[in-house]
Design an enzyme around this catalytic site. Structure first.
Site, mmCIF file in Angstrom:
data_model
loop_
_atom_site.group_PDB
_atom_site.id
_atom_site.type_symbol
_atom_site.label_atom_id
_atom_site.label_comp_id
_atom_site.label_asym_id
_atom_site.label_seq_id
_atom_site.Cartn_x
_atom_site.Cartn_y
_atom_site.Cartn_z
ATOM 1 N N GLU A 1 2.051 -0.021 -4.633
ATOM 2 C CA GLU A 1 0.972 0.685 -5.025
ATOM 3 C C GLU A 1 1.708 2.268 -5.236
ATOM 4 O OE1 GLU A 1 -3.309 2.911 -3.877
ATOM 5 O OE2 GLU A 1 -1.756 2.291 -2.337
ATOM 6 N N ASP B 1 0.713 -1.335 -0.016
ATOM 7 C CA ASP B 1 0.184 -0.056 0.208
ATOM 8 C C ASP B 1 0.693 1.291 -0.131
ATOM 9 O OD1 ASP B 1 -2.803 0.964 0.486
ATOM 10 O OD2 ASP B 1 -1.861 1.939 2.120
HETATM 11 C C1 GLC Z 1 -4.111 3.136 -0.610
HETATM 12 C C2 GLC Z 1 -5.582 2.333 -0.372
HETATM 13 C C3 GLC Z 1 -6.725 2.939 -0.233
HETATM 14 C C4 GLC Z 1 -6.352 3.676 1.297
HETATM 15 C C5 GLC Z 1 -5.126 4.287 1.309
HETATM 16 C C6 GLC Z 1 -4.636 4.414 2.712
HETATM 17 O O1 GLC Z 1 -4.479 4.189 -1.688
HETATM 18 O O2 GLC Z 1 -5.716 1.732 -1.751
HETATM 19 O O3 GLC Z 1 -7.718 2.142 -0.100
HETATM 20 O O4 GLC Z 1 -7.107 4.286 1.718
HETATM 21 O O5 GLC Z 1 -3.923 3.617 0.729
HETATM 22 O O6 GLC Z 1 -4.082 3.435 3.302
#
Ligand code: GLC
Length: 559
Positions: A280, A220
Protein backbone atom coordinates in the site's frame (compact mmCIF):
# COMPACT_ATOMS: atom_id res chain seq x y z
CA UNK A 1 -2.76 -25.97 15.68
CA UNK A 2 -2.61 -28.84 13.22
CA UNK A 3 -0.58 -28.06 10.12
CA UNK A 4 -2.27 -26.41 7.18
CA UNK A 5 -1.14 -27.91 3.88
CA UNK A 6 1.47 -25.36 2.83
CA UNK A 7 0.77 -25.68 -0.87
CA UNK A 8 -2.30 -24.29 -2.58
CA UNK A 9 -4.18 -26.52 -4.99
CA UNK A 10 -3.35 -24.29 -7.94
CA UNK A 11 -0.23 -24.92 -9.99
CA UNK A 12 2.82 -23.57 -8.15
CA UNK A 13 3.90 -21.41 -11.05
CA UNK A 14 0.46 -19.97 -11.69
CA UNK A 15 0.09 -16.32 -12.51
CA UNK A 16 -2.93 -15.43 -10.41
CA UNK A 17 -1.11 -12.43 -8.93
CA UNK A 18 -1.33 -10.92 -12.40
CA UNK A 19 -4.41 -12.38 -14.06
CA UNK A 20 -6.56 -12.72 -10.97
CA UNK A 21 -9.20 -10.85 -9.06
CA UNK A 22 -8.74 -10.35 -5.32
CA UNK A 23 -11.69 -9.75 -2.99
CA UNK A 24 -11.03 -7.67 0.12
CA UNK A 25 -12.88 -8.69 3.27
CA UNK A 26 -13.11 -6.39 6.27
CA UNK A 27 -13.67 -9.15 8.84
CA UNK A 28 -15.62 -6.98 11.30
CA UNK A 29 -18.30 -6.36 8.70
CA UNK A 30 -18.65 -9.50 6.59
CA UNK A 31 -20.68 -12.02 8.62
CA UNK A 32 -21.16 -12.61 12.33
CA UNK A 33 -21.89 -16.10 13.64
CA UNK A 34 -21.89 -15.51 17.41
CA UNK A 35 -24.37 -12.67 17.57
CA UNK A 36 -22.05 -10.04 19.06
CA UNK A 37 -22.55 -7.74 16.07
CA UNK A 38 -18.94 -8.10 14.91
CA UNK A 39 -18.07 -10.31 11.96
CA UNK A 40 -15.82 -13.32 12.50
CA UNK A 41 -13.77 -15.92 10.65
CA UNK A 42 -16.53 -18.52 10.98
CA UNK A 43 -18.83 -16.06 9.20
CA UNK A 44 -16.38 -15.74 6.33
CA UNK A 45 -16.17 -19.54 6.10
CA UNK A 46 -19.98 -19.75 5.90
CA UNK A 47 -19.99 -17.47 2.89
CA UNK A 48 -17.08 -18.86 0.88
CA UNK A 49 -19.47 -20.28 -1.72
CA UNK A 50 -20.48 -16.71 -2.50
CA UNK A 51 -16.90 -16.12 -3.59
CA UNK A 52 -15.75 -19.24 -5.43
CA UNK A 53 -16.22 -22.92 -6.02
CA UNK A 54 -19.79 -23.11 -7.37
CA UNK A 55 -21.36 -22.20 -10.66
CA UNK A 56 -23.25 -19.31 -9.05
CA UNK A 57 -20.19 -17.99 -7.15
CA UNK A 58 -18.61 -14.66 -8.01
CA UNK A 59 -15.52 -16.52 -9.15
CA UNK A 60 -12.72 -14.51 -7.53
CA UNK A 61 -9.19 -15.90 -7.35
CA UNK A 62 -8.21 -14.77 -3.87
CA UNK A 63 -9.41 -13.11 -0.71
CA UNK A 64 -7.50 -10.42 1.14
CA UNK A 65 -8.34 -10.26 4.82
CA UNK A 66 -7.98 -6.96 6.62
CA UNK A 67 -6.37 -7.54 10.06
CA UNK A 68 -7.83 -10.21 12.34
CA UNK A 69 -4.94 -10.18 14.86
CA UNK A 70 -5.37 -9.46 18.56
CA UNK A 71 -5.88 -5.72 18.79
CA UNK A 72 -7.26 -3.15 21.21
CA UNK A 73 -8.94 -1.65 18.11
CA UNK A 74 -7.80 1.92 18.35
CA UNK A 75 -7.60 1.61 14.56
CA UNK A 76 -9.87 -1.46 14.21
CA UNK A 77 -7.10 -4.00 13.83
CA UNK A 78 -4.48 -1.83 12.13
CA UNK A 79 -2.96 -1.63 15.61
CA UNK A 80 -1.65 -5.16 16.11
CA UNK A 81 -0.94 -6.47 19.61
CA UNK A 82 0.26 -9.92 18.49
CA UNK A 83 1.39 -10.58 14.92
CA UNK A 84 0.96 -14.33 15.15
CA UNK A 85 -2.43 -14.62 16.82
CA UNK A 86 -6.11 -14.34 15.98
CA UNK A 87 -8.23 -12.00 18.08
CA UNK A 88 -10.79 -14.06 20.02
CA UNK A 89 -13.53 -11.76 18.72
CA UNK A 90 -12.76 -13.15 15.26
CA UNK A 91 -12.13 -16.75 16.30
CA UNK A 92 -9.03 -18.87 16.73
CA UNK A 93 -6.04 -20.13 14.80
CA UNK A 94 -8.04 -23.30 14.19
CA UNK A 95 -10.72 -21.17 12.51
CA UNK A 96 -8.03 -19.51 10.43
CA UNK A 97 -6.78 -22.93 9.41
CA UNK A 98 -10.32 -23.94 8.39
CA UNK A 99 -10.64 -20.73 6.43
CA UNK A 100 -7.42 -21.35 4.51
CA UNK A 101 -8.46 -24.93 3.78
CA UNK A 102 -11.93 -23.76 2.70
CA UNK A 103 -10.41 -21.22 0.31
CA UNK A 104 -7.84 -23.59 -1.11
CA UNK A 105 -10.49 -26.27 -1.54
CA UNK A 106 -12.35 -23.83 -3.79
CA UNK A 107 -9.24 -22.89 -5.75
CA UNK A 108 -8.97 -19.54 -3.96
CA UNK A 109 -5.81 -17.98 -2.52
CA UNK A 110 -5.54 -16.22 0.83
CA UNK A 111 -3.79 -12.87 1.19
CA UNK A 112 -3.44 -11.38 4.67
CA UNK A 113 -2.76 -7.85 5.79
CA UNK A 114 0.59 -7.22 7.46
CA UNK A 115 0.86 -4.01 9.45
CA UNK A 116 4.60 -3.74 9.90
CA UNK A 117 5.21 0.00 10.07
CA UNK A 118 3.79 0.16 13.58
CA UNK A 119 2.39 -2.12 16.23
CA UNK A 120 -0.21 -1.45 18.86
CA UNK A 121 1.00 0.36 21.96
CA UNK A 122 -0.40 -2.71 23.75
CA UNK A 123 2.10 -5.02 22.02
CA UNK A 124 4.48 -6.66 24.49
CA UNK A 125 7.41 -5.23 22.49
CA UNK A 126 6.24 -1.67 23.07
CA UNK A 127 5.44 -2.30 26.70
CA UNK A 128 8.99 -3.60 27.18
CA UNK A 129 10.44 -0.77 25.10
CA UNK A 130 8.71 1.94 27.10
CA UNK A 131 9.73 0.37 30.42
CA UNK A 132 13.48 0.75 29.98
CA UNK A 133 16.01 2.82 28.01
CA UNK A 134 18.56 0.02 28.25
CA UNK A 135 16.59 -3.25 28.10
CA UNK A 136 16.59 -5.64 25.13
CA UNK A 137 13.59 -3.89 23.52
CA UNK A 138 14.78 -0.32 24.22
CA UNK A 139 15.58 0.34 20.57
CA UNK A 140 12.60 -1.48 18.96
CA UNK A 141 10.67 1.75 18.48
CA UNK A 142 11.81 5.26 17.53
CA UNK A 143 12.57 7.12 20.76
CA UNK A 144 14.23 10.52 21.02
CA UNK A 145 15.04 13.06 23.69
CA UNK A 146 13.35 16.40 23.57
CA UNK A 147 15.54 19.32 22.42
CA UNK A 148 14.19 21.27 25.43
CA UNK A 149 11.09 22.96 26.78
CA UNK A 150 8.95 25.49 24.95
CA UNK A 151 8.24 28.95 26.40
CA UNK A 152 5.06 27.47 27.85
CA UNK A 153 7.08 24.81 29.63
CA UNK A 154 6.06 21.74 27.57
CA UNK A 155 8.67 19.41 26.13
CA UNK A 156 9.34 20.22 22.48
CA UNK A 157 9.19 17.30 19.99
CA UNK A 158 12.38 16.19 18.20
CA UNK A 159 11.27 17.52 14.78
CA UNK A 160 8.31 18.94 12.86
CA UNK A 161 6.78 15.66 11.67
CA UNK A 162 3.03 15.35 11.76
CA UNK A 163 0.84 12.33 12.41
CA UNK A 164 -1.30 11.41 9.42
CA UNK A 165 -4.10 11.05 11.96
CA UNK A 166 -3.71 14.58 13.32
CA UNK A 167 -1.36 16.38 15.67
CA UNK A 168 2.36 15.88 16.15
CA UNK A 169 3.90 12.54 15.15
CA UNK A 170 5.60 12.49 18.57
CA UNK A 171 4.11 11.61 21.93
CA UNK A 172 5.87 12.18 25.21
CA UNK A 173 6.24 9.11 27.41
CA UNK A 174 6.53 9.82 31.12
CA UNK A 175 8.05 6.43 31.86
CA UNK A 176 11.04 6.88 29.53
CA UNK A 177 11.06 10.67 29.69
CA UNK A 178 11.37 10.64 25.91
CA UNK A 179 9.24 11.05 22.82
CA UNK A 180 8.23 8.14 20.59
CA UNK A 181 7.26 8.41 16.94
CA UNK A 182 3.87 7.44 15.54
CA UNK A 183 2.97 8.16 11.92
CA UNK A 184 -0.64 7.32 12.84
CA UNK A 185 -2.33 7.31 16.27
CA UNK A 186 -0.32 7.58 19.51
CA UNK A 187 -1.55 4.01 20.12
CA UNK A 188 0.31 2.95 16.93
CA UNK A 189 4.02 3.49 17.69
CA UNK A 190 6.34 3.11 14.67
CA UNK A 191 8.69 0.13 14.79
CA UNK A 192 12.39 0.79 14.30
CA UNK A 193 13.22 -1.09 11.09
CA UNK A 194 16.86 0.05 11.40
CA UNK A 195 17.27 -2.29 14.36
CA UNK A 196 18.38 -5.74 13.02
CA UNK A 197 16.45 -7.51 15.79
CA UNK A 198 13.21 -5.82 14.67
CA UNK A 199 13.92 -6.72 11.07
CA UNK A 200 14.51 -10.33 12.02
CA UNK A 201 11.37 -10.52 14.15
CA UNK A 202 9.13 -9.02 11.45
CA UNK A 203 10.57 -11.14 8.66
CA UNK A 204 9.97 -14.08 11.02
CA UNK A 205 6.29 -13.07 11.08
CA UNK A 206 6.27 -13.28 7.27
CA UNK A 207 7.81 -16.76 7.37
CA UNK A 208 5.38 -18.03 10.00
CA UNK A 209 2.30 -17.05 8.03
CA UNK A 210 3.76 -18.57 4.87
CA UNK A 211 4.26 -21.77 6.86
CA UNK A 212 0.63 -21.53 7.88
CA UNK A 213 -0.38 -21.67 4.24
CA UNK A 214 -1.10 -18.09 3.21
CA UNK A 215 -0.49 -17.12 -0.40
CA UNK A 216 0.33 -13.48 -0.08
CA UNK A 217 0.45 -10.29 1.92
CA UNK A 218 -0.97 -6.83 1.64
CA UNK A 219 1.70 -4.60 3.16
CA UNK A 220 0.15 -1.74 5.06
CA UNK A 221 1.78 1.65 4.32
CA UNK A 222 5.00 -0.09 3.28
CA UNK A 223 6.79 3.02 2.07
CA UNK A 224 6.85 4.44 5.59
CA UNK A 225 8.89 1.61 7.17
CA UNK A 226 12.05 3.70 6.98
CA UNK A 227 12.50 7.28 8.08
CA UNK A 228 15.50 9.53 7.64
CA UNK A 229 18.29 8.18 9.87
CA UNK A 230 18.95 11.66 11.28
CA UNK A 231 15.21 12.41 11.67
CA UNK A 232 15.56 15.76 9.91
CA UNK A 233 12.52 18.04 9.86
CA UNK A 234 10.53 18.04 6.63
CA UNK A 235 10.70 21.20 4.52
CA UNK A 236 7.55 23.34 4.66
CA UNK A 237 5.34 23.90 1.67
CA UNK A 238 2.55 26.33 0.99
CA UNK A 239 -0.97 25.21 0.22
CA UNK A 240 -3.07 22.14 0.67
CA UNK A 241 -5.73 21.26 3.20
CA UNK A 242 -4.59 20.55 6.74
CA UNK A 243 -1.22 20.56 8.46
CA UNK A 244 -0.09 17.26 6.87
CA UNK A 245 -0.04 18.87 3.44
CA UNK A 246 1.95 21.89 4.59
CA UNK A 247 5.12 19.80 4.53
CA UNK A 248 7.03 18.01 1.81
CA UNK A 249 7.28 14.49 3.18
CA UNK A 250 10.85 13.86 2.15
CA UNK A 251 12.20 12.54 5.46
CA UNK A 252 9.33 10.62 7.04
CA UNK A 253 8.74 8.11 4.23
CA UNK A 254 10.17 6.77 0.92
CA UNK A 255 13.75 6.33 2.14
CA UNK A 256 16.30 4.49 -0.03
CA UNK A 257 16.74 1.73 2.57
CA UNK A 258 13.29 0.40 1.63
CA UNK A 259 14.65 -1.14 -1.59
CA UNK A 260 17.00 -3.54 0.21
CA UNK A 261 14.38 -4.56 2.69
CA UNK A 262 11.82 -5.23 -0.04
CA UNK A 263 14.37 -7.34 -1.89
CA UNK A 264 14.88 -9.41 1.27
CA UNK A 265 11.17 -9.71 2.00
CA UNK A 266 10.37 -10.62 -1.60
CA UNK A 267 13.08 -13.26 -1.67
CA UNK A 268 11.39 -14.92 1.32
CA UNK A 269 7.97 -14.77 -0.35
CA UNK A 270 9.40 -15.96 -3.68
CA UNK A 271 10.93 -19.06 -2.06
CA UNK A 272 7.45 -20.53 -2.44
CA UNK A 273 6.09 -20.37 -5.96
CA UNK A 274 2.78 -18.67 -6.54
CA UNK A 275 3.02 -16.28 -3.58
CA UNK A 276 2.63 -12.51 -3.91
CA UNK A 277 2.63 -9.19 -2.12
CA UNK A 278 0.81 -5.95 -2.72
CA UNK A 279 2.22 -2.87 -1.04
CA UNK A 280 0.00 0.00 0.00
CA UNK A 281 1.69 3.16 -1.22
CA UNK A 282 1.09 5.71 1.47
CA UNK A 283 0.60 9.27 0.31
CA UNK A 284 2.76 8.63 -2.77
CA UNK A 285 2.61 9.09 -6.52
CA UNK A 286 2.94 7.01 -9.68
CA UNK A 287 6.57 8.00 -9.92
CA UNK A 288 7.29 6.43 -6.53
CA UNK A 289 5.10 3.40 -7.27
CA UNK A 290 6.59 2.28 -10.58
CA UNK A 291 10.06 1.21 -9.37
CA UNK A 292 8.57 -0.67 -6.40
CA UNK A 293 6.62 -3.06 -8.65
CA UNK A 294 8.09 -6.42 -9.61
CA UNK A 295 6.78 -9.78 -10.81
CA UNK A 296 4.54 -11.16 -8.03
CA UNK A 297 4.80 -7.84 -6.19
CA UNK A 298 2.20 -5.18 -6.83
CA UNK A 299 1.68 -1.67 -5.52
CA UNK A 300 -1.59 0.14 -4.88
CA UNK A 301 -0.90 3.46 -6.60
CA UNK A 302 -4.45 4.84 -6.20
CA UNK A 303 -4.78 6.05 -9.79
CA UNK A 304 -8.49 5.24 -9.90
CA UNK A 305 -9.74 5.45 -6.33
CA UNK A 306 -10.96 9.00 -6.10
CA UNK A 307 -11.90 9.91 -9.65
CA UNK A 308 -15.25 11.53 -10.39
CA UNK A 309 -17.81 9.95 -12.72
CA UNK A 310 -16.19 11.13 -15.95
CA UNK A 311 -14.80 9.32 -18.97
CA UNK A 312 -12.20 12.07 -19.38
CA UNK A 313 -10.97 11.65 -15.79
CA UNK A 314 -10.52 7.89 -16.23
CA UNK A 315 -8.94 8.36 -19.64
CA UNK A 316 -6.32 10.73 -18.30
CA UNK A 317 -5.65 8.62 -15.20
CA UNK A 318 -5.08 5.54 -17.34
CA UNK A 319 -2.87 7.54 -19.71
CA UNK A 320 -0.84 8.96 -16.82
CA UNK A 321 -0.28 5.52 -15.40
CA UNK A 322 0.57 3.98 -18.77
CA UNK A 323 3.11 6.77 -19.27
CA UNK A 324 4.66 6.32 -15.80
CA UNK A 325 4.69 2.50 -15.86
CA UNK A 326 5.31 1.71 -19.53
CA UNK A 327 4.73 -1.87 -20.64
CA UNK A 328 6.54 -3.45 -17.67
CA UNK A 329 5.17 -2.76 -14.17
CA UNK A 330 1.82 -4.44 -13.62
CA UNK A 331 -0.91 -2.24 -12.12
CA UNK A 332 -3.25 -3.00 -9.22
CA UNK A 333 -6.73 -1.63 -9.90
CA UNK A 334 -9.02 -0.64 -7.09
CA UNK A 335 -12.10 1.56 -6.91
CA UNK A 336 -13.03 1.09 -3.23
CA UNK A 337 -11.48 -0.05 0.02
CA UNK A 338 -11.95 0.27 3.78
CA UNK A 339 -10.41 3.75 3.83
CA UNK A 340 -12.26 5.52 1.03
CA UNK A 341 -15.91 6.27 0.33
CA UNK A 342 -17.53 3.43 -1.63
CA UNK A 343 -17.48 4.03 -5.37
CA UNK A 344 -21.15 3.07 -5.82
CA UNK A 345 -21.92 6.18 -3.76
CA UNK A 346 -19.17 8.33 -5.24
CA UNK A 347 -20.48 7.68 -8.73
CA UNK A 348 -24.22 7.71 -8.01
CA UNK A 349 -26.37 10.79 -8.57
CA UNK A 350 -27.03 12.63 -5.31
CA UNK A 351 -30.81 12.08 -5.35
CA UNK A 352 -32.25 8.92 -3.82
CA UNK A 353 -35.50 8.57 -5.80
CA UNK A 354 -35.91 5.23 -7.62
CA UNK A 355 -34.71 6.65 -10.96
CA UNK A 356 -31.52 7.97 -9.36
CA UNK A 357 -30.94 4.66 -7.59
CA UNK A 358 -31.36 2.80 -10.90
CA UNK A 359 -28.96 5.22 -12.58
CA UNK A 360 -26.46 4.66 -9.75
CA UNK A 361 -26.67 0.91 -10.27
CA UNK A 362 -26.22 1.32 -14.03
CA UNK A 363 -23.06 3.34 -13.32
CA UNK A 364 -21.87 0.69 -10.88
CA UNK A 365 -22.08 -1.87 -13.70
CA UNK A 366 -20.05 0.38 -16.01
CA UNK A 367 -17.49 0.80 -13.21
CA UNK A 368 -17.36 -2.98 -12.72
CA UNK A 369 -16.70 -3.43 -16.43
CA UNK A 370 -13.84 -0.95 -16.22
CA UNK A 371 -12.31 -2.51 -13.12
CA UNK A 372 -12.47 -6.04 -14.48
CA UNK A 373 -11.19 -5.28 -17.97
CA UNK A 374 -8.45 -2.68 -17.45
CA UNK A 375 -4.89 -3.91 -17.59
CA UNK A 376 -3.92 -4.97 -14.09
CA UNK A 377 -4.88 -7.15 -11.17
CA UNK A 378 -8.35 -6.21 -9.96
CA UNK A 379 -9.18 -5.73 -6.28
CA UNK A 380 -12.83 -5.77 -5.23
CA UNK A 381 -14.03 -4.52 -1.85
CA UNK A 382 -16.73 -6.61 -0.15
CA UNK A 383 -20.20 -5.34 -0.98
CA UNK A 384 -19.25 -3.59 -4.20
CA UNK A 385 -20.67 -6.59 -6.06
CA UNK A 386 -24.13 -5.50 -4.89
CA UNK A 387 -23.23 -1.80 -5.24
CA UNK A 388 -23.44 -1.39 -1.48
CA UNK A 389 -23.63 2.34 -0.74
CA UNK A 390 -21.90 4.39 1.94
CA UNK A 391 -23.51 4.47 5.35
CA UNK A 392 -24.61 7.86 6.43
CA UNK A 393 -23.13 8.47 9.88
CA UNK A 394 -23.02 11.84 11.57
CA UNK A 395 -19.54 12.94 12.65
CA UNK A 396 -20.62 12.98 16.28
CA UNK A 397 -21.50 9.27 16.00
CA UNK A 398 -18.29 8.27 14.20
CA UNK A 399 -16.32 5.35 15.61
CA UNK A 400 -13.38 5.75 13.19
CA UNK A 401 -10.70 7.10 15.56
CA UNK A 402 -9.16 9.75 13.29
CA UNK A 403 -12.66 11.02 12.49
CA UNK A 404 -13.02 11.74 16.19
CA UNK A 405 -9.83 13.82 16.15
CA UNK A 406 -10.79 15.88 13.10
CA UNK A 407 -10.38 19.66 13.35
CA UNK A 408 -9.30 22.61 11.22
CA UNK A 409 -5.66 21.50 11.13
CA UNK A 410 -6.72 17.93 10.55
CA UNK A 411 -9.59 17.59 8.08
CA UNK A 412 -10.65 13.94 7.91
CA UNK A 413 -13.42 11.92 6.30
CA UNK A 414 -15.35 9.36 8.31
CA UNK A 415 -14.20 5.91 7.22
CA UNK A 416 -17.17 4.26 8.96
CA UNK A 417 -19.23 5.05 5.87
CA UNK A 418 -17.34 2.44 3.83
CA UNK A 419 -17.29 -0.25 6.52
CA UNK A 420 -20.96 -1.10 6.89
CA UNK A 421 -22.20 -4.67 7.44
CA UNK A 422 -22.55 -6.85 4.34
CA UNK A 423 -26.16 -7.36 3.30
CA UNK A 424 -26.77 -11.05 2.65
CA UNK A 425 -30.54 -11.17 2.78
CA UNK A 426 -33.58 -9.02 3.39
CA UNK A 427 -34.25 -10.76 6.70
CA UNK A 428 -33.49 -9.51 10.22
CA UNK A 429 -29.97 -8.21 10.61
CA UNK A 430 -29.59 -8.48 6.80
CA UNK A 431 -28.21 -11.97 7.39
CA UNK A 432 -25.12 -10.24 8.83
CA UNK A 433 -25.81 -10.77 12.54
CA UNK A 434 -28.52 -11.71 14.97
CA UNK A 435 -27.19 -9.10 17.41
CA UNK A 436 -26.90 -5.31 17.27
CA UNK A 437 -24.37 -4.65 14.49
CA UNK A 438 -21.24 -2.63 15.35
CA UNK A 439 -22.16 -0.19 12.56
CA UNK A 440 -25.73 0.30 11.30
CA UNK A 441 -27.13 -1.91 8.56
CA UNK A 442 -27.66 -0.17 5.23
CA UNK A 443 -30.99 1.59 5.03
CA UNK A 444 -31.72 -0.17 1.72
CA UNK A 445 -30.60 -3.65 2.83
CA UNK A 446 -34.08 -5.09 2.36
CA UNK A 447 -33.83 -4.26 -1.35
CA UNK A 448 -30.07 -4.44 -1.85
CA UNK A 449 -28.72 -7.78 -0.71
CA UNK A 450 -27.01 -10.84 -2.11
CA UNK A 451 -30.10 -13.07 -2.03
CA UNK A 452 -32.27 -10.63 -3.91
CA UNK A 453 -29.63 -9.77 -6.49
CA UNK A 454 -28.91 -13.45 -7.08
CA UNK A 455 -32.52 -13.89 -8.22
CA UNK A 456 -32.48 -10.83 -10.49
CA UNK A 457 -30.70 -11.54 -13.79
CA UNK A 458 -30.13 -7.80 -14.35
CA UNK A 459 -28.60 -7.12 -10.95
CA UNK A 460 -25.21 -5.57 -10.34
CA UNK A 461 -24.20 -8.88 -8.74
CA UNK A 462 -24.99 -10.82 -11.89
CA UNK A 463 -22.95 -8.33 -13.93
CA UNK A 464 -19.95 -8.99 -11.68
CA UNK A 465 -20.44 -12.74 -12.05
CA UNK A 466 -20.63 -12.53 -15.84
CA UNK A 467 -17.64 -10.19 -16.06
CA UNK A 468 -15.52 -12.42 -13.84
CA UNK A 469 -16.43 -15.44 -15.94
CA UNK A 470 -15.59 -13.58 -19.15
CA UNK A 471 -12.29 -12.35 -17.74
CA UNK A 472 -11.34 -15.88 -16.73
CA UNK A 473 -11.93 -17.21 -20.25
CA UNK A 474 -10.36 -14.29 -22.14
CA UNK A 475 -6.55 -14.17 -22.00
CA UNK A 476 -6.50 -10.70 -23.58
CA UNK A 477 -8.43 -9.34 -20.57
CA UNK A 478 -6.24 -11.17 -18.08
CA UNK A 479 -2.80 -10.39 -19.39
CA UNK A 480 -3.07 -8.35 -22.58
CA UNK A 481 -1.39 -5.08 -23.49
CA UNK A 482 -3.65 -2.05 -23.39
CA UNK A 483 -4.30 0.77 -25.84
CA UNK A 484 -6.77 3.56 -25.15
CA UNK A 485 -8.61 4.44 -28.37
CA UNK A 486 -9.36 8.01 -29.41
CA UNK A 487 -13.11 8.67 -29.63
CA UNK A 488 -15.16 11.60 -30.90
CA UNK A 489 -17.62 11.42 -28.01
CA UNK A 490 -16.00 12.75 -24.83
CA UNK A 491 -18.29 10.59 -22.66
CA UNK A 492 -16.99 7.37 -24.16
CA UNK A 493 -13.94 5.52 -22.90
CA UNK A 494 -12.83 2.70 -25.21
CA UNK A 495 -9.74 0.56 -25.16
CA UNK A 496 -8.22 -2.51 -26.64
CA UNK A 497 -6.54 -5.38 -24.83
CA UNK A 498 -4.38 -7.64 -26.96
CA UNK A 499 -2.31 -10.74 -26.43
CA UNK A 500 -0.89 -12.97 -29.13
CA UNK A 501 -3.38 -12.89 -32.00
CA UNK A 502 -6.44 -12.37 -29.78
CA UNK A 503 -7.95 -9.13 -28.57
CA UNK A 504 -10.83 -7.67 -26.62
CA UNK A 505 -12.54 -4.37 -27.33
CA UNK A 506 -14.08 -2.54 -24.36
CA UNK A 507 -16.39 0.47 -24.61
CA UNK A 508 -17.91 2.39 -21.71
CA UNK A 509 -20.58 5.06 -22.14
CA UNK A 510 -20.47 7.35 -19.09
CA UNK A 511 -23.44 9.38 -20.35
CA UNK A 512 -27.15 8.82 -19.77
CA UNK A 513 -27.81 9.23 -23.50
CA UNK A 514 -26.84 7.09 -26.48
CA UNK A 515 -23.29 7.56 -27.78
CA UNK A 516 -21.35 6.43 -30.81
CA UNK A 517 -18.16 4.45 -30.47
CA UNK A 518 -15.66 3.69 -33.25
CA UNK A 519 -13.90 0.37 -33.40
CA UNK A 520 -10.53 -0.50 -34.90
CA UNK A 521 -10.28 -3.45 -37.28
CA UNK A 522 -10.43 -6.83 -35.52
CA UNK A 523 -7.30 -9.00 -35.69
CA UNK A 524 -7.05 -10.61 -39.11
CA UNK A 525 -9.52 -13.37 -39.75
CA UNK A 526 -11.62 -12.49 -36.69
CA UNK A 527 -14.63 -10.34 -35.81
CA UNK A 528 -15.59 -8.32 -32.72
CA UNK A 529 -18.38 -10.31 -31.11
CA UNK A 530 -20.18 -8.95 -28.05
CA UNK A 531 -19.69 -11.22 -25.04
CA UNK A 532 -20.99 -8.87 -22.34
CA UNK A 533 -23.16 -5.79 -22.21
CA UNK A 534 -24.62 -4.05 -19.17
CA UNK A 535 -27.80 -3.22 -21.06
CA UNK A 536 -28.66 -6.65 -22.41
CA UNK A 537 -27.42 -6.19 -25.98
CA UNK A 538 -27.72 -9.50 -27.75
CA UNK A 539 -24.69 -11.61 -27.00
CA UNK A 540 -22.87 -12.73 -30.09
CA UNK A 541 -23.77 -9.51 -31.93
CA UNK A 542 -20.96 -8.71 -34.33
CA UNK A 543 -19.65 -5.12 -34.29
CA UNK A 544 -17.96 -3.41 -37.20
CA UNK A 545 -16.37 0.06 -37.50
CA UNK A 546 -18.87 1.82 -35.27
CA UNK A 547 -21.66 1.06 -32.85
CA UNK A 548 -24.31 2.99 -30.95
CA UNK A 549 -24.00 2.48 -27.20
CA UNK A 550 -27.17 2.67 -25.14
CA UNK A 551 -27.23 5.16 -22.22
CA UNK A 552 -24.71 3.96 -19.61
CA UNK A 553 -23.89 0.88 -21.63
CA UNK A 554 -20.59 -0.90 -21.12
CA UNK A 555 -19.71 -3.71 -23.47
CA UNK A 556 -16.90 -6.15 -24.05
CA UNK A 557 -16.37 -7.69 -27.46
CA UNK A 558 -13.52 -10.17 -27.83
CA UNK A 559 -12.07 -11.17 -31.20
C1 GLC B 1 -3.47 2.00 6.12
C2 GLC B 1 -4.78 1.30 6.36
C3 GLC B 1 -5.63 2.15 7.25
C4 GLC B 1 -4.91 2.35 8.55
C5 GLC B 1 -3.53 2.92 8.33
C6 GLC B 1 -2.68 2.80 9.56
O1 GLC B 1 -3.63 3.15 5.38
O2 GLC B 1 -5.40 1.01 5.14
O3 GLC B 1 -6.90 1.59 7.46
O4 GLC B 1 -5.66 3.18 9.39
O5 GLC B 1 -2.83 2.24 7.32
O6 GLC B 1 -2.36 1.45 9.78
Amino acid sequence: MSPVPPESPLAPDDDWWQTGVVYQIYPRSFADTDGNGIGDLAGIIEHLDHLAGRSESLGVDAIWLSPFYPSPDYDFGYDVADYLGVDPKYGSLADFERLVAGCHGRGMKVVIDLVLNHSSSHHAWFQASRSSRTGPYADWYIWRDSPGRSILGAWRPPNNWRSFFGGSAWTWDDARQQFYLHTFLPQQPDLNWRNPAVREALLGVVRTWLDRGVDGFRLDVFNTYFKDAALRSNPWRIGGRGAWSWQRHVYDRDQPELRDLLAELRAIVDERPGRMTVGELFDGSLIEAAPLIAPHHLVFDWSLISLPWSAAAFKSAVAARDAAFGPGPWPANVLSNHDQPRHASRFAPAAIDPAAVAEGDARAKVAATLLLTLRGTAFLYYGEEIALRNLSIANKDAVDPPARRANFLFPWWNRDQARGPMAWSGGPGSGFSTGPPWLPLSADAARRNVGKQTRDPDSVLNSYRQLLRLRRSTPALQEGAQEVLAQDDADVLAYLRTTGDTAAFVALNFASRPATVSLPPAPSGRVWRVAFSTTGRSPAEVLSESAILAPLEALVAPA
